[in-house]
Design a protein around this motif. Structure first.
Motif, PDB file in Angstrom:
ATOM      1  N   ILE A   6       0.838  -1.191   0.000  1.00  0.00           N
ATOM      2  CA  ILE A   6       0.000   0.000   0.000  1.00  0.00           C
ATOM      3  C   ILE A   6       0.880   1.251   0.000  1.00  0.00           C
ATOM      4  CG2 ILE A   6      -1.846   1.228   1.209  1.00  0.00           C
ATOM      5  CD1 ILE A   6      -2.577  -1.688   0.303  1.00  0.00           C
ATOM      6  N   VAL A  23      -2.410   0.699   8.434  1.00  0.00           N
ATOM      7  CA  VAL A  23      -2.097  -0.196   7.319  1.00  0.00           C
ATOM      8  C   VAL A  23      -1.164  -1.321   7.771  1.00  0.00           C
ATOM      9  CG1 VAL A  23      -0.886  -0.278   5.095  1.00  0.00           C
ATOM     10  CG2 VAL A  23      -2.576   1.515   5.532  1.00  0.00           C
ATOM     11  N   ALA A  51      -2.319  -0.860  -3.931  1.00  0.00           N
ATOM     12  CA  ALA A  51      -3.336   0.173  -3.730  1.00  0.00           C
ATOM     13  C   ALA A  51      -2.661   1.446  -3.225  1.00  0.00           C
ATOM     14  CB  ALA A  51      -4.400  -0.285  -2.734  1.00  0.00           C
ATOM     15  N   ILE A  53      -3.570   5.109  -1.032  1.00  0.00           N
ATOM     16  CA  ILE A  53      -4.456   5.967  -0.242  1.00  0.00           C
ATOM     17  C   ILE A  53      -3.936   7.381  -0.470  1.00  0.00           C
ATOM     18  CG2 ILE A  53      -5.307   6.578   2.045  1.00  0.00           C
ATOM     19  CD1 ILE A  53      -4.373   3.763   2.942  1.00  0.00           C
ATOM     20  N   ARG A  78      -5.591   0.999  -8.221  1.00  0.00           N
ATOM     21  CA  ARG A  78      -6.552   0.997  -7.115  1.00  0.00           C
ATOM     22  C   ARG A  78      -6.223   2.167  -6.206  1.00  0.00           C
ATOM     23  NH1 ARG A  78      -5.029  -4.993  -5.854  1.00  0.00           N
ATOM     24  NH2 ARG A  78      -4.794  -5.470  -8.021  1.00  0.00           N
ATOM     25  N   VAL A  80      -7.651   4.950  -3.457  1.00  0.00           N
ATOM     26  CA  VAL A  80      -8.669   5.343  -2.489  1.00  0.00           C
ATOM     27  C   VAL A  80      -8.372   6.779  -2.089  1.00  0.00           C
ATOM     28  CG1 VAL A  80      -9.590   4.947  -0.166  1.00  0.00           C
ATOM     29  CG2 VAL A  80      -8.941   2.994  -1.603  1.00  0.00           C
ATOM     30  N   THR A 115     -11.850  -0.377   3.954  1.00  0.00           N
ATOM     31  CA  THR A 115     -11.933   0.117   2.572  1.00  0.00           C
ATOM     32  C   THR A 115     -10.875  -0.544   1.707  1.00  0.00           C
ATOM     33  OG1 THR A 115     -12.838   2.222   3.345  1.00  0.00           O
ATOM     34  CG2 THR A 115     -11.873   2.191   1.136  1.00  0.00           C
ATOM     35  N   LEU A 116      -9.649  -0.626   2.202  1.00  0.00           N
ATOM     36  CA  LEU A 116      -8.584  -1.287   1.438  1.00  0.00           C
ATOM     37  C   LEU A 116      -8.914  -2.758   1.203  1.00  0.00           C
ATOM     38  CD1 LEU A 116      -5.362   0.197   3.072  1.00  0.00           C
ATOM     39  CD2 LEU A 116      -6.134   0.522   0.707  1.00  0.00           C
ATOM     40  N   GLU A 117      -9.383  -3.436   2.226  1.00  0.00           N
ATOM     41  CA  GLU A 117      -9.732  -4.856   2.066  1.00  0.00           C
ATOM     42  C   GLU A 117     -10.808  -5.035   1.003  1.00  0.00           C
ATOM     43  OE1 GLU A 117      -8.626  -6.358   6.596  1.00  0.00           O
ATOM     44  OE2 GLU A 117     -10.710  -5.834   6.136  1.00  0.00           O
TER      45      GLU A 117
END
Length: 128
Positions: A6, A23, A51, A53, A78, A80, A115-117
């Motif tokens: 991440i 995280v 991902a 963030i 991905r 967020v 949200t990440l999951e």
């Protein structure tokens, strides 16, 4: 199975630390961190995480412009968005540009992890 990597893009050291703790506490690996949108785009090109963030209000390049650049380069990215901006127009704009989710500050570490999951699970079947 390797742990998801991440990236965290947040100009506030306090918020970056909160995100990092959440995280890592969930068992994810921090791929890299950044403090502005330009840094996010450059680091994404060099080392694509599973991902990202990303905040919106940052110096040098804002998160919306960085999101746009990342998605143009990698439509499967991905991302967020995590911001204190909560107006519907901004949320819709980010989702339209390719953000997978939008989380409004103040959020908890568990909000970010869930949200990440979700984002990682939704796209796991489409990964090659």
């Amino acid at each position: 199975m390797p742990q998801a990597r991440i990236a965290i893009v947040e100009d506030s050291p306090v918020m970056q630390a909160i995100l990092t703790d959440a995280v890592q506490g969930a068992g994810f690996v921090i791929a890299w961190t950044g403090q502005n949108g330009l840094e996010a785009v450059e680091k994404y090109r060099a080392a694509r995480p599973d991902a990202v963030i990303m905040d919106i209000v940052m110096p040098t390049m804002n998160g919306i412009d960085a999101l746009d650049a990342i998605i143009k380069e990698d439509p499967g990215a991905r991302v967020v968005m995590a911001s204190s901006i909560s107006d519907a127009r901004t949320v819709v704009q980010c989702l339209h540009k390719g953000a997978r989710r939008y989380v409004v500050k103040p959020y908890s570490g568990s909000d970010i992890v869930k949200t990440l999951e979700t984002v990682l699970a939704e796209t796991a079947g489409s990964a090659s």
